[in-house]
Design a protein around this motif. Structure first.
Motif, PDB file in Angstrom:
ATOM      1  N   ARG A  88       0.763  -1.260  -0.024  1.00  0.00           N
ATOM      2  CA  ARG A  88       0.007  -0.194  -0.019  1.00  0.00           C
ATOM      3  C   ARG A  88       0.774   1.194  -0.128  1.00  0.00           C
ATOM      4  NH1 ARG A  88      -4.983   0.046   2.140  1.00  0.00           N
ATOM      5  NH2 ARG A  88      -5.113   2.117   1.279  1.00  0.00           N
ATOM      6  N   ASP A  89       1.737   1.288   0.722  1.00  0.00           N
ATOM      7  CA  ASP A  89       2.868   2.430   0.787  1.00  0.00           C
ATOM      8  C   ASP A  89       3.316   2.748  -0.554  1.00  0.00           C
ATOM      9  OD1 ASP A  89       2.214   3.087   3.592  1.00  0.00           O
ATOM     10  OD2 ASP A  89       4.005   1.939   4.079  1.00  0.00           O
ATOM     11  N   LEU A  90       4.121   1.674  -1.274  1.00  0.00           N
ATOM     12  CA  LEU A  90       4.526   1.891  -2.682  1.00  0.00           C
ATOM     13  C   LEU A  90       3.470   2.120  -3.694  1.00  0.00           C
ATOM     14  CD1 LEU A  90       6.640  -1.616  -2.725  1.00  0.00           C
ATOM     15  CD2 LEU A  90       7.455   0.605  -2.464  1.00  0.00           C
ATOM     16  N   GLN A  91       2.207   1.811  -3.343  1.00  0.00           N
ATOM     17  CA  GLN A  91       1.107   2.366  -4.305  1.00  0.00           C
ATOM     18  C   GLN A  91       0.746   3.733  -3.973  1.00  0.00           C
ATOM     19  OE1 GLN A  91      -2.430  -0.134  -3.933  1.00  0.00           O
ATOM     20  NE2 GLN A  91      -3.586   0.741  -5.568  1.00  0.00           N
ATOM     21  N   ASP A  92       1.005   4.180  -2.775  1.00  0.00           N
ATOM     22  CA  ASP A  92       0.753   5.688  -2.404  1.00  0.00           C
ATOM     23  C   ASP A  92       1.951   6.399  -3.435  1.00  0.00           C
ATOM     24  OD1 ASP A  92      -1.741   5.342  -0.998  1.00  0.00           O
ATOM     25  OD2 ASP A  92      -0.500   5.471   0.973  1.00  0.00           O
ATOM     26  N   LEU A  93       3.154   5.804  -3.189  1.00  0.00           N
ATOM     27  CA  LEU A  93       4.160   6.534  -3.887  1.00  0.00           C
ATOM     28  C   LEU A  93       4.206   6.647  -5.276  1.00  0.00           C
ATOM     29  CD1 LEU A  93       7.188   5.109  -1.812  1.00  0.00           C
ATOM     30  CD2 LEU A  93       6.660   7.497  -1.852  1.00  0.00           C
TER      31      LEU A  93
END
Length: 153
Positions: A88-93
């Motif tokens: 999810r954090d990579l997706q936000d980035l």
């Protein structure tokens, strides 16, 4: 001319993306590749901001009063834990980097219309790195997805 609005958007978005890359690097330090690559990509965003400085000095940088929230992205202030959290954090980035990427595209169009070779040179250097950031994020999400979405935790 509204170019200063997009220069302001790009300048702020690059800073937001740099901060967010650092947040993910710190929050997922147990993933060495994520930590070191995110730190490197944050440094690229810092360089992009520095490269924009003379362009902003020439054209200015403003925030459009009519759309302050529609043309803005929030930085990541914390990270999630576990494999799904990393995904999810990579997706936000990826979403933040996509905003930066399309904004470079808009500014490139303006630079071509203005026949501003200096601005075009900055765009070509920085936009290429942003595209690479997006490709790395996509590849890393593909790598993380099976573990995060299929394997029982």
């Amino acid at each position: 001319m509204k170019l200063p609005v997009y220069l302001g958007l790009l300048h702020r978005s690059e800073g937001t993306l740099a901060h967010s890359f650092r947040q993910v690097a710190e929050g997922h330090g147990h993933e060495p590749d994520v930590h070191f690559i995110c730190e490197t990509l944050a440094g690229q965003c810092d360089e992009h901001q520095r490269a924009l400085a003379p362009i902003i000095e020439r054209y200015g940088e403003v925030q459009d009063e009519d759309e302050p929230e529609r043309l803005h992205a929030e930085k990541l202030t914390d990270t999630r834990s576990g494999p799904v959290g990393l995904l999810r954090d990579l997706q936000d980035l990826y979403l933040l980097a996509s905003l930066v990427d399309i904004t470079w595209t808009m500014i490139k169009q303006a630079a071509q219309g203005l026949r501003d070779e200096d601005l075009l040179a900055v765009v070509c250097d920085c936009d290429g790195q942003t595209s690479t950031q997006l490709r790395w994020l996509q590849t890393r999400m593909k790598q993380a997805a099976p573990q995060a979405l299929i394997v029982a935790q």
